[in-house]
Motif scaffolding. Sequence first.
Motif, mmCIF file in Angstrom:
data_model
loop_
_atom_site.group_PDB
_atom_site.id
_atom_site.type_symbol
_atom_site.label_atom_id
_atom_site.label_comp_id
_atom_site.label_asym_id
_atom_site.label_seq_id
_atom_site.Cartn_x
_atom_site.Cartn_y
_atom_site.Cartn_z
ATOM 1 N N SER A 6 0.834 -1.203 0.000
ATOM 2 C CA SER A 6 0.000 0.000 0.000
ATOM 3 C C SER A 6 0.872 1.258 0.000
ATOM 4 C CB SER A 6 -0.916 -0.008 1.224
ATOM 5 O OG SER A 6 -1.673 1.194 1.281
ATOM 6 N N GLU A 7 1.942 1.223 0.790
ATOM 7 C CA GLU A 7 2.839 2.375 0.855
ATOM 8 C C GLU A 7 3.538 2.602 -0.485
ATOM 9 O OE1 GLU A 7 6.791 3.889 3.355
ATOM 10 O OE2 GLU A 7 5.621 2.163 4.051
ATOM 11 N N ILE A 8 3.975 1.515 -1.139
ATOM 12 C CA ILE A 8 4.632 1.619 -2.452
ATOM 13 C C ILE A 8 3.669 2.188 -3.479
ATOM 14 C CG2 ILE A 8 5.573 0.265 -4.357
ATOM 15 C CD1 ILE A 8 6.775 -1.617 -2.253
ATOM 16 N N ALA A 9 2.417 1.714 -3.452
ATOM 17 C CA ALA A 9 1.417 2.205 -4.403
ATOM 18 C C ALA A 9 1.181 3.698 -4.219
ATOM 19 C CB ALA A 9 0.117 1.429 -4.230
ATOM 20 N N GLN A 10 1.136 4.149 -2.975
ATOM 21 C CA GLN A 10 0.942 5.578 -2.714
ATOM 22 C C GLN A 10 2.125 6.399 -3.234
ATOM 23 O OE1 GLN A 10 0.254 6.004 1.484
ATOM 24 N NE2 GLN A 10 -1.737 4.962 1.447
ATOM 25 N N ARG A 11 3.331 5.889 -3.010
ATOM 26 C CA ARG A 11 4.515 6.622 -3.479
ATOM 27 C C ARG A 11 4.589 6.640 -4.998
ATOM 28 N NH1 ARG A 11 9.384 5.078 0.802
ATOM 29 N NH2 ARG A 11 8.339 5.937 2.655
ATOM 30 N N ASP A 12 4.227 5.494 -5.640
ATOM 31 C CA ASP A 12 4.211 5.463 -7.109
ATOM 32 C C ASP A 12 3.234 6.491 -7.652
ATOM 33 O OD1 ASP A 12 6.116 3.505 -7.202
ATOM 34 O OD2 ASP A 12 4.701 1.851 -7.518
ATOM 35 N N GLY A 13 2.070 6.606 -6.995
ATOM 36 C CA GLY A 13 1.086 7.594 -7.432
ATOM 37 C C GLY A 13 1.607 9.006 -7.285
#
Length: 243
Positions: A6-13
Amino acid sequence: LQGLRSEIAQRDGRIRELESKLPKIGSPDITLEHDGKVLRVAPADNLLVIDIGRDDKLILGQMFEVFDEQLGVRVDEDLQGNVISRGKATIEVVRFSEDGQTATCRVVRKGQGETIVSGDLVSNLVYDKTRVFRFFVAGEFDLNGDGRATAVERRKIETLIEQWGAEVIDTETMPVDTDFLVLGREPEAPRRPGLDATENEWRLYNLQQQRVLEYARLRGQALQLNLPILSQNRFLSLVGFVK
């Protein structure tokens, strides 16, 4: 693990959001600049004089497009991303003045109903007297029209660039500070070998497939970086190369 995903997805966004706000990386838009102006016209002799010459790194045979001073230089791209610049006339440098400040040019093409006048702009996409352009050369080149591309003909393209006073980038990958991509003819997609194919046939298939993928990758990279793409014929016409 779920929390990390979830944290990686937020940073990618967030990265995508920031990238969308950045200007395009690549060379500045140099294609709309003019290089000189028409000083005098001699219609009866099919000649004209421009205000740049040998001292400005011109070479004999160099080609320029002529544009109306009020309308400015116009540049387009075809469906493949190749740069197209077509003025009301095309001129070729045929001799220089003794002081090296001006050049006499021959009119090799003129649009129907068009007139060249003093003050018209002249432009060549790959010429600039104030800087050294960097070219990346890729693909296959067939300069003599015999249907076979050779390493010698590719080297001829690189030699023409160097004679022009520009720099050929000698790396396997195209850097972002490239000014122009000179792209040879598109390789044909290979036919997949049959079940009874030999090891050598599979090797040749894989090599050709790699060429196809690399060609597409380079074109895509150039479009992404907003780099001008020059086909073989377009490049040769700009430098005044005659077979």
